[in-house]
Each structure stands twice: as C-alpha cells, then as structure tokens.
Design an enzyme around this catalytic site. Sequence first.
Site, mmCIF file in Angstrom:
data_model
loop_
_atom_site.group_PDB
_atom_site.id
_atom_site.type_symbol
_atom_site.label_atom_id
_atom_site.label_comp_id
_atom_site.label_asym_id
_atom_site.label_seq_id
_atom_site.Cartn_x
_atom_site.Cartn_y
_atom_site.Cartn_z
ATOM 1 N N CYS A 37 67.824 22.585 -15.856
ATOM 2 C CA CYS A 37 68.777 23.551 -15.364
ATOM 3 C C CYS A 37 67.641 25.340 -15.440
ATOM 4 C CB CYS A 37 70.172 24.024 -15.543
ATOM 5 S SG CYS A 37 71.015 22.213 -15.478
ATOM 6 N N ASP A 39 68.221 26.365 -19.091
ATOM 7 C CA ASP A 39 68.611 27.111 -19.869
ATOM 8 C C ASP A 39 69.611 25.645 -21.119
ATOM 9 O OD1 ASP A 39 70.746 27.192 -17.545
ATOM 10 O OD2 ASP A 39 70.303 28.892 -17.755
ATOM 11 N N CYS A 64 67.100 32.093 -20.062
ATOM 12 C CA CYS A 64 65.851 33.826 -19.330
ATOM 13 C C CYS A 64 66.589 34.242 -21.054
ATOM 14 C CB CYS A 64 66.196 33.905 -18.507
ATOM 15 S SG CYS A 64 67.656 33.565 -17.972
ATOM 16 N N CYS A 107 74.813 32.411 -16.862
ATOM 17 C CA CYS A 107 74.352 32.490 -18.189
ATOM 18 C C CYS A 107 75.740 33.154 -19.122
ATOM 19 C CB CYS A 107 73.085 33.311 -18.352
ATOM 20 S SG CYS A 107 71.954 33.350 -17.822
#
Lengths: 140, 417
Positions: A37, A39, A64, A107
């Site tokens: 994915c 992350d 990211c 995130c």
Amino acid sequence: MAYSDKVVDHYNNPRNVGTLDKASQEVGTGLVGAPECGDVMRLQIKVNPETQVIEEAKFKTFGCGSAIASSSLATEWIKGRTVEDALAIKNTDIVKELSLPPVKIHCSVLAEDAIRAAIGDWKKKNGVPEGEHATVPAAQ
Amino acid sequence: MSTVSSQVEVPAGVTLPIYMDNHATSPLDPRVLEAMMPFFTSKFGNAASRNHSFGWEAEQAVEIAREQIAKLIGATPKEIIFTSGATESNNLAIKGIAEMYRERGNHIITQVTEHKAVLDTCKRLEKYGYRVTYLPVKADGLIDLEDLKRAIDDKTILVTIMAANNEIGVLQPIREIGKICHEKGIIFHTDAVQIIGKVPFNVIEDNVDVASISAHKVYGPKGVGALYVRRRNPRVQIAAQIDGGGHERGMRSGTLNVPGIVGLGKACEIAREDMATEAAYLTKLRDRLKDKLESELDYIHINGSWEHRLPGNLNMSFVYVEGESLLMGINDVAVSSGSACTSATLEPSYVLKALGLGDDVAHSSIRFGLGRFNTEAEVDYVAAKVIDIVKHLRELSPLYEMVKDGIDLTKIEWQAH
C-alpha cells in the site's frame, strides 16, 4: 503536491525516530500498514508501570511525506500521556494539525491505528484487559 | 534525531531547480522558438487561404515542416498529417482505422504498458463491439512476439504497439512486429512519441504503417503533433474523427497551427542532425547517474530492459523508501515517481506492475528523464542528493531496519488497508 509547513517541518525534522527494545515488558509495539500500500508505520511506546504514563515514544515509517509527518506528530502527542489518554487521539486531530489534504487522510488513519496497535500490544503483554481504564488520573 | 534536509553542495554552473523529467515534456529549443516567431506576428496567414500571399507564405512554411518531419522518419511529406498532439494522433489512428476497416474485422491488438491515450481509446472501442487483446509484457518490459502471433486471428485489423515506453524507456521490437503484421495484411500503428529524435526510427525499415508524433517531447512546442499515414504498400485509409473543411487530405479538419507546425518541423530537423551525438551524450550522462547511485546504495534496481532502452531513461526502484517522500527530499530536482501516493486510488504505476514488480517496489520507483540541456554537473548533484536522501529515509524506514535484521518481509502478516 503542496504540503503545509507543518508536514514539511516534520518531514525535514522528524521527532522521535528510533527503535525501542521490543522484548521489554514496558514496551508496546504497533506495526501497521503494508508495503504494497506504500506505507508501513511502526510506533513504539515505553510505559511507566506505576503511573501508566507513556514516557518514551519512537517511530519508523516507510511512506510519503504525510505518513512520516503523521507518525512523527503522533509520537509527540502521546509522550507524557497515560495510555488511556493516548487512545483519545483521533485521526481527525492529526488531519487538522497538519492540514492534510483529503487524499492524505489515509495517513492520519494509519497513525491512529499505530497508536492503538502499540497500546494494544503493551496491554496484552501486561495482562491489562482491552477497554479497562487507567487507575490514575490523566496526566494533563 | 535524524534530519532529512540535505546539505549536498550545489556545484558551480548548476542552477536549481534541475529539470530531469524529459519524458513528460521537454523545454523548447531556442532555435525552434526562433523559427516559430515570425509565424505569430508578420507571417500570420491561414495556410488554407489560397487567394493571397499571406496564405501562400503560411502554406509554404507548413510544407517545409512536412518535409522536415518526413525526412526524420523516412517518409514522404504527403504522408504527414498534422494534429494537436500525440493523444489526438493516437485517437485518430486507432478510431480512424477501426472505423474504416470495420467490414474486414473487429479485432485490435495492443499491449498493457501502452500510454493511456492508446489504452483508453481501445477501451472505448470495446463498447462499440470491437475486441481488443492486451498483450502482457515480459519482466524486461518487452512483448513476446510469439504472444503476438498467437493473438492474431482472421478478424484482426490493427496492431498498435508503442515504439518506446514513456516510463521505463523500453524499446519494443517494432521492426519484427511490423514484419509479422505485414505478412498477415494487418495495419501496424506505433505510438512513436518517445522514440522520435532519440534513436533511429524509419517507417520503411521498421515496417510501420501509421505513427504518432508529438512536438513537445522533442524540444518543440506543446499542442502540436503529427500522424504518419503510409500511402503505399499498403495504402492506409483513416476515417476522419473531426468533420469540417477537409484539411489534411480529409483526415483531420481544422485550421492548421502554423507556428506550432513550423516548430515541430524545426525540432525534427535539429533532432535528425544531432541525434547521433546527442544519444551518445545522454547515454554517458545516464550511465554516470546509474553508476554513482549503484556505488553508494544497496537494494536498488533498474526497471525494464537495460539493453533495449532510450538513451536518456533511467527508471530505478529504491526499495524500502517510498517514491513520493523521496521526491519531497529532492524537491529542487524535477523527476517522476511510479508511486501513487498522490492519487486517490493509491495504485502504483500500471507499467511497473506489468513487469511483475510488487506494489512495494513500484511504490519505490523514480523515473529520471535526461535531456539535451542536462549537464554532467547536474547529474553529479542529483546523484549526490538522491544518495543522501535515500540514506536518510532508510534510517526512517522500518522495512529497511527489518531487512537489515534478517527478517523476511514476505513472512509478515501485513494488515493491508
């Protein structure tokens, strides 16, 4: 993508990067996300057994800029809180603080999950049932 | 505390930001601009105006451009049709052939790593009763010619396979593809956007029937392109997709973008003259970048065939580092990532996935697109900066730490989300 100054700051100067001893009774480790994915966050807490206060928090993140910033901010926020108090942190608080764009809300969810996973691991290790409240007043 | 901000020194003669994304677009060559300028102001005529000198002047300039383009690709001027760019060229070619040859068959063959201008055009045709075969690619990004032969049936009217890929720079065996098509009487179209002016491309020798060209990928202006349409052996017919005044042999109506066309022509002329030296120069720069990165970093690899590749392309995965955060650390360098952390779907590059790369590796990829105006000093700076940031981000990466500790990442039960 244009990031907020706070994301850039956390990206450039990530807080609390590192590794705690996973085997320690006082340490809880949360590993969330998946490489596929894009992350993966690992968040660790070191809890004082007397006060249940999180005395140390460390993270490492593959992801990211927003993922790095979200996990860095999460470690800052949970340090000094009791475990129960740390559970009160919501991903929406992180979104607001970092001004994350909608596409990056993901995130912040991951950061909230990482906090919960680390605390869950600590509770399991110490025989604290899920959902049980701390016996000491919140440290705020 | 680890700090990501880098202290890499900027060498003398290097101005920031550095542009290394020449597959996306290239800067206009000043020589091209100079050629274009008069056609905006004093020589503004409509190339279709037959009654006065303004029109004649414009028409003459367009015909010179046609010759310049034809010369670069081994065609004749009459075989060049002007369009607004490669997206339109691809649409016109594929839809125009599909429509014109419908009675002969309804089957089209393409491949999975094509540009969206080809893939989405093919998908649309599927809605109208066409069958499309999307050939897979091998791990090196090339199609298997046996797959192509097997896919051909008696309803196949068109094969469309790109000459050079925009992400991984891989060169497809177009000459062999064209040969197979010609033996079966099938039209061969190629999206030639990335190959034009970079390495030799000749429509006769390479057995190409229709080719899409774009000016801005070869140091020309944006908003102008061309379509090569073969006139004999075989004569290819294309149904117009825009109705109007019947410009461009009836295949593409609309007033010609004279300054743009002049620019495309000039860009092709320069490319033809400079191609050999430029390709050698870009190969040198690209190898220098690769060697520097490889000497300092572990767990990196090149995506796509190294042998069959454009001189200016380096697509590399920096495993255990996410591409977008790497771009953020080198924000004074313009490159692209195959990671899709910026997109709503969070899906990494379909081109990299088609090579069989795991999503994690695809998320870690960077495309360097070197061009005519890049310098050795720029390459040195970019290499130093990338090395520095990758090392910092790996200090931050739980995956890199786990791998260094001997943990097999494939054995971990990840909680995908």
